[in-house]
Motif scaffolding. Structure first.
Motif, PDB file in Angstrom:
ATOM      1  N   GLY A  13      39.881  33.213  37.664  1.00 35.82           N
ATOM      2  CA  GLY A  13      39.082  34.421  37.848  1.00 35.82           C
ATOM      3  C   GLY A  13      39.529  35.529  36.915  1.00 35.82           C
ATOM      4  O   GLY A  13      40.704  35.913  36.913  1.00 35.82           O
ATOM      5  N   GLY A  14      38.577  36.041  36.123  1.00 33.84           N
ATOM      6  CA  GLY A  14      38.906  37.073  35.135  1.00 33.84           C
ATOM      7  C   GLY A  14      38.339  38.427  35.485  1.00 33.84           C
ATOM      8  O   GLY A  14      37.857  39.147  34.606  1.00 33.84           O
ATOM      9  N   GLY A  18      42.531  39.137  38.679  1.00 36.00           N
ATOM     10  CA  GLY A  18      43.048  38.083  37.812  1.00 36.00           C
ATOM     11  C   GLY A  18      43.571  38.601  36.490  1.00 36.00           C
ATOM     12  O   GLY A  18      44.629  38.157  36.004  1.00 36.00           O
ATOM     13  N   GLU A  36      37.967  31.554  33.544  1.00 34.87           N
ATOM     14  CA  GLU A  36      36.857  32.411  33.981  1.00 34.87           C
ATOM     15  C   GLU A  36      35.540  31.773  33.568  1.00 34.87           C
ATOM     16  O   GLU A  36      35.315  31.513  32.385  1.00 34.87           O
ATOM     17  N   ARG A  37      34.657  31.530  34.534  1.00 36.36           N
ATOM     18  CA  ARG A  37      33.388  30.874  34.225  1.00 36.36           C
ATOM     19  C   ARG A  37      32.288  31.845  33.810  1.00 36.36           C
ATOM     20  O   ARG A  37      31.285  31.439  33.227  1.00 36.36           O
ATOM     21  N   MET A  40      34.067  38.149  31.419  1.00 31.98           N
ATOM     22  CA  MET A  40      35.386  38.748  31.595  1.00 31.98           C
ATOM     23  C   MET A  40      35.211  40.184  32.108  1.00 31.98           C
ATOM     24  O   MET A  40      34.290  40.893  31.708  1.00 31.98           O
ATOM     25  N   GLY A  42      34.741  40.714  35.299  1.00 35.73           N
ATOM     26  CA  GLY A  42      34.249  40.493  36.653  1.00 35.73           C
ATOM     27  C   GLY A  42      33.189  41.475  37.108  1.00 35.73           C
ATOM     28  O   GLY A  42      32.527  42.152  36.314  1.00 35.73           O
ATOM     29  N   THR A 141      38.838  34.882  42.381  1.00 42.68           N
ATOM     30  CA  THR A 141      37.453  34.586  42.018  1.00 42.68           C
ATOM     31  C   THR A 141      36.445  35.628  42.496  1.00 42.68           C
ATOM     32  O   THR A 141      35.250  35.509  42.240  1.00 42.68           O
TER      33      THR A 141
END
Length: 474
Positions: A13-14, A18, A36-37, A40, A42, A141
């Motif tokens: 998690g970015g 995170g 991170e999906r 960045m 979040g 996340t």
């Protein structure tokens, strides 16, 4: 063939939590992998705190122009260019984004992987073409907007905080579901920039705050033209030409609300469905990942922080967690979360801020307490600036110990800092009484309230007689 990585720490998690862990660990030369999906930065940077506060700032300027007549200045009704306003919101995001970018974190020594992570077993995470076997894992996340189970909602167009700031036009009539902090902040901001706004809330608006102080905020928002339906159920939602229709019901009966746009602000849910937490033996439910006070999960190798835990959902809580976990991982120093020291702020106008225990909570826990109150209208700076609508309440325990503070008024989010510091360090009102506050400032309100706590002592006949004797013989 998958690449195997063996870092000391793997952060999943970015977002705010995170990134803070990754940067802090990398600063000590610790090998860190960050997965991170999405974007960045979040939710806070891209869809939450940053864009919402940029919008609120614009709305405050609009309202200041409207209120200029009270100061003898003729300005007229402001003209809002919504496209330019939104362009500024995104410019603010763009200015901050490099600080949270993958490139910056790679430059700090963090290995950044842009993909989805899932646990394979209790010590292994798979992501893309990588297998990660880290000494410790940190799940950060975050959360996503909750989508309430309302009949017809799935077939109707709606916005969340993740899509609101991409809207290219000003809503004619914005209907908001949920009257928590996000719902009321956006309601006031959009009303100020020219939209009609209706808010529908199943319970009480701003229910997490002190009821007396929340009433001050809600009165101000209603006075600006927002329509608020509390304790109202939404029976159904349907798409109609030019917008949506909500069929609602409360104590007065059934009624319909027609709007051009619908915003869902009815809470948040943790993002952990794709992690396959069961494979790692991590207890969790729909409300979040179960953690102890040390933020460790049921898997001793894994910590969870920020919104993923389902606790207090604030960026500063994520940062707080991000300090506690590396303390344990890197330095073997014990650390425990203390929610009583965490301030909460709703950025309406007036603002609503609180730290520590509220009046009702304090009475339940301690029994006998004192509550010190001070009205903003008694403060000279509030008078000069036309900000005299507000109240501070300080909850005091034995020997003047500060248990909690709550403020409704201009600058409450800034003023609560001093009380948060005091509660974190177990200070008393004597410390507030003893410092010198610059005049004229709003911060004097806290000092004035603290002094008033000791006023009954000065009125005590015995104390007055002693003072009289000292003056006579002195």
């Amino acid at each position: 063939m998958a690449k195997i990585l063996n870092p000391d720490i793997c952060v999943i998690g970015g977002g705010a939590a995170g990134l803070s862990v990754a940067a802090g660990a990398a600063a000590f030369g610790v090998p860190v992998v960050l997965v991170e999906r999405g974007r960045m930065g979040g939710d806070c940077l891209n869809f939450g705190c940053v864009p919402s506060k940029a919008l609120i700032a614009a709305a405050k300027h609009v309202q200041a122009i409207r209120a200029a007549g009270e100061f003898g200045i003729a300005a007229g009704e402001p003209v809002v260019d919504y496209e330019r306003l939104q362009a500024r919101v995104h410019a603010v995001i763009g200015a901050i984004a490099p600080h949270d970018s993958a490139e910056r974190f790679e430059s700090l020594g963090v290995k950044v992987i842009a993909d989805t992570a899932r646990f394979v077993d209790d010590r292994t995470v798979a992501t893309g073409d990588h297998i990660i076997r880290a000494r410790r894992f940190v799940i950060a996340t975050g959360s996503s907007p909750a989508i309430p189970a309302i009949p017809g909602l799935a077939e109707a167009p709606y916005l969340t905080n993740e899509t609101l700031f991409d809207l290219k036009r000003l809503p004619e009539h914005l209907v908001i579901v949920g009257a928590g902090p996000v719902g009321m902040e956006m309601a006031q901001a959009y009303r100020r920039i020219g939209a009609r706004v209706t808010v529908v809330e199943a319970g009480k608006a701003l229910s997490s705050g002190d009821p007396e102080l929340a009433a001050i905020v809600l009165e101000a928002i209603r006075a600006e033209g927002t329509v608020l339906h509390e304790q109202t159920a939404i029976l159904s939602v349907e798409r109609q030409a030019g917008g949506v229709r909500l069929l609602c019901e409360n104590a007065q009966g059934r009624f319909a609300v027609d709007g051009s746009d619908l915003l869902l602000a009815a809470g948040r849910v943790p993002n952990h469905a794709s992690l396959d937490l069961g494979a790692a033996g991590i207890r969790h439910d729909a409300k979040g990942i179960a953690v102890g006070a040390d933020l460790r999960t049921s898997n001793r190798r894994v910590y969870a922080i920020g919104d993923a835990t389902g606790g207090l959902q604030f960026t500063h809580v994520a940062s707080y967690h991000a300090r506690l976990v590396p303390q344990q991982i890197l330095f073997r120093m014990p650390a425990r979360e203390d929610r009583d020291i965490v301030p909460r702020v709703t950025f309406t106008d007036p603002e609503l801020a609180q730290v520590g225990l509220g009046e009702a909570e304090a009475r339940e826990k301690f029994g006998r307490i004192d509550v010190v109150r001070w009205d903003f209208s008694a403060n000279d700076r509030a008078r000069t600036d036309g900000l005299d609508r507000g109240l501070i309440k300080i909850t005091v325990g034995r020997r003047g110990r500060l248990i909690g503070a709550a403020i409704a008024g201009a600058g409450a989010g800034e003023m609560i800092n001093g009380f948060a510091f005091a509660i974190a360090n177990r200070l008393t009102l004597k410390h507030f009484r003893g410092y010198v506050a610059p005049y004229p400032t709003l911060s004097e309100i806290g000092k004035q309230a603290s002094i008033s706590y000791y006023a009954p002592v000065a009125r005590n006949p015995l104390v007055r007689s002693v003072i009289g004797m000292l003056r006579y013989f002195g």
